[in-house]
Scaffold this active site. Structure first.
Site, short mmCIF file in Angstrom:
data_model
loop_
_atom_site.label_atom_id
_atom_site.label_comp_id
_atom_site.label_asym_id
_atom_site.label_seq_id
_atom_site.Cartn_x
_atom_site.Cartn_y
_atom_site.Cartn_z
N GLY A 36 44.95 -54.57 -27.40
CA GLY A 36 45.71 -54.18 -26.20
C GLY A 36 44.78 -53.50 -25.19
N HIS A 37 43.92 -52.62 -25.70
CA HIS A 37 42.96 -51.95 -24.81
C HIS A 37 41.96 -52.98 -24.26
CE1 HIS A 37 44.14 -48.45 -27.43
NE2 HIS A 37 44.31 -47.93 -26.23
N GLN A 61 49.75 -33.48 -25.00
CA GLN A 61 50.86 -34.43 -24.98
C GLN A 61 51.45 -34.70 -26.37
OE1 GLN A 61 48.25 -37.69 -23.33
NE2 GLN A 61 49.61 -38.98 -24.50
N LYS A 149 53.46 -51.39 -22.72
CA LYS A 149 54.15 -50.96 -23.94
C LYS A 149 54.75 -49.56 -23.72
CE LYS A 149 52.29 -49.28 -27.67
NZ LYS A 149 52.92 -48.07 -28.20
N GLN A 153 55.86 -44.23 -19.46
CA GLN A 153 54.60 -43.59 -19.04
C GLN A 153 54.08 -44.25 -17.75
OE1 GLN A 153 51.20 -42.41 -21.66
NE2 GLN A 153 50.33 -44.35 -21.08
O1 PAF Z 1 48.56 -44.00 -23.32
C1 PAF Z 1 47.70 -43.20 -23.72
O2 PAF Z 1 46.84 -43.54 -24.53
C2 PAF Z 1 47.70 -41.77 -23.20
O3 PAF Z 1 49.00 -41.35 -22.94
C3 PAF Z 1 46.81 -41.57 -21.96
C4 PAF Z 1 47.33 -42.37 -20.77
C5 PAF Z 1 45.39 -41.98 -22.27
C6 PAF Z 1 46.80 -40.09 -21.55
O4 PAF Z 1 46.28 -39.29 -22.57
#
Ligand code: PAF
Length: 253
Positions: A36-37, A61, A149, A153
């Site tokens: 995905g990345h 977070q 996904k 966010q």
């Molecule tokens: O989606 C993520 O991996 C995280 O929420 C992010 C956007 C890198 C922020 O820490």
């Protein structure tokens, strides 16, 4: 050759000196990179002259200490993936650099962030928005890439840059799935074999159920502990646990 840097000064000077006139793509990640990345990287690569990936497991977070402690870390293979995708720079910041104020200052949103995942993960979106704002303010990328996904966010980040007049364009990239339909996630590596077998049902049920309530019942019947399933504006959102692992997904309906 991918340059690996650790300090804010290094990324800032790359942005200023080398790239004055060029477009910069940015992919913020928490590492444990997967296909995905790689998709985010490929798209950023196509659309920008220079691409930076950050790897930072952002503690603010996480609403659950065990989830933070067990968050997978695979830095060496992450860097190899970045090299393969011809990423120019990988930035590995430290907590003390990103939070010199010890998180006394934060960004919060008062509507969307209080729904769906926000109801079940207090403080999660404040932490996410705060780190994204700090990272974007340091790099000032032309474009930043986020996976669909984490659709909530993505919407919140779009709202953030609009609300604070930030110059970065936010690009959403479609979810990458295993052939079974399971959305790729760094947390999937923590699923036990029998949970991994069950996990694709999340996507299947979300897609096929007639209503969000039916989907919830079906998931519960199949061993999921459901946080929420909710239909909003033509999209069905869900978060559900298999054992201690919380999976999220969303589909267009
Ligand atoms: O989606 C993520 O991996 C995280 O929420 C992010 C956007 C890198 C922020 O820490």
């Amino acid at each position: 050759m991918t340059q690996v840097v650790t300090t804010i000064n290094e990324v800032k000077s790359i942005r200023k000196a080398v790239l004055k006139e060029k477009s910069v793509g940015f992919i913020p990640t928490m590492g444990a990179l997967h296909a995905g990345h790689a998709e985010l990287m490929k798209q950023a690569r196509k659309e920008n002259d220079y691409v930076i990936v950050s790897i930072f497991v952002n503690p603010t977070q996480f609403d659950n200490t065990e989830d933070l402690e067990k968050y997978p870390s695979t830095i060496q293979s992450d860097i190899r993936m970045a090299e393969k995708e011809t990423i120019n720079c990988v930035w590995l910041p430290k907590y003390s650099q990103i939070y010199p104020d010890e998180y006394k200052y934060k960004v919060s949103e008062s509507e969307l962030s209080k729904t769906l995942c926000g109801t079940h993960r207090p403080g999660h979106f404040d932490g996410m928005l705060t780190v994204v704002m700090r990272l974007l303010n340091i790099i000032k990328p032309t474009r930043a890439y986020f996976g669909e996904k984490d659709y909530q966010q993505l919407q919140l980040v779009r709202g953030l840059v609009q609300a604070f007049f930030m110059d970065t364009q936010i690009v959403g990239v479609p979810t990458v799935r295993e052939p079974t339909g399971l959305a790729l996630s760094s947390r999937n590596t923590r699923l036990k074999p029998e949970e991994k077998e069950n996990a694709p049902l999340l996507y299947k049920i979300l897609k096929l159920a007639k209503s969000d309530e039916d989907a919830r019942l079906d998931l519960e019947k199949n061993g999921f502990k459901v946080d929420y399933v909710q239909d909003i504006n033509g999209r069905r959102y869900a978060a559900a646990y298999l054992g201690p692992i919380r999976l999220i997904d969303n589909v267009k309906i």
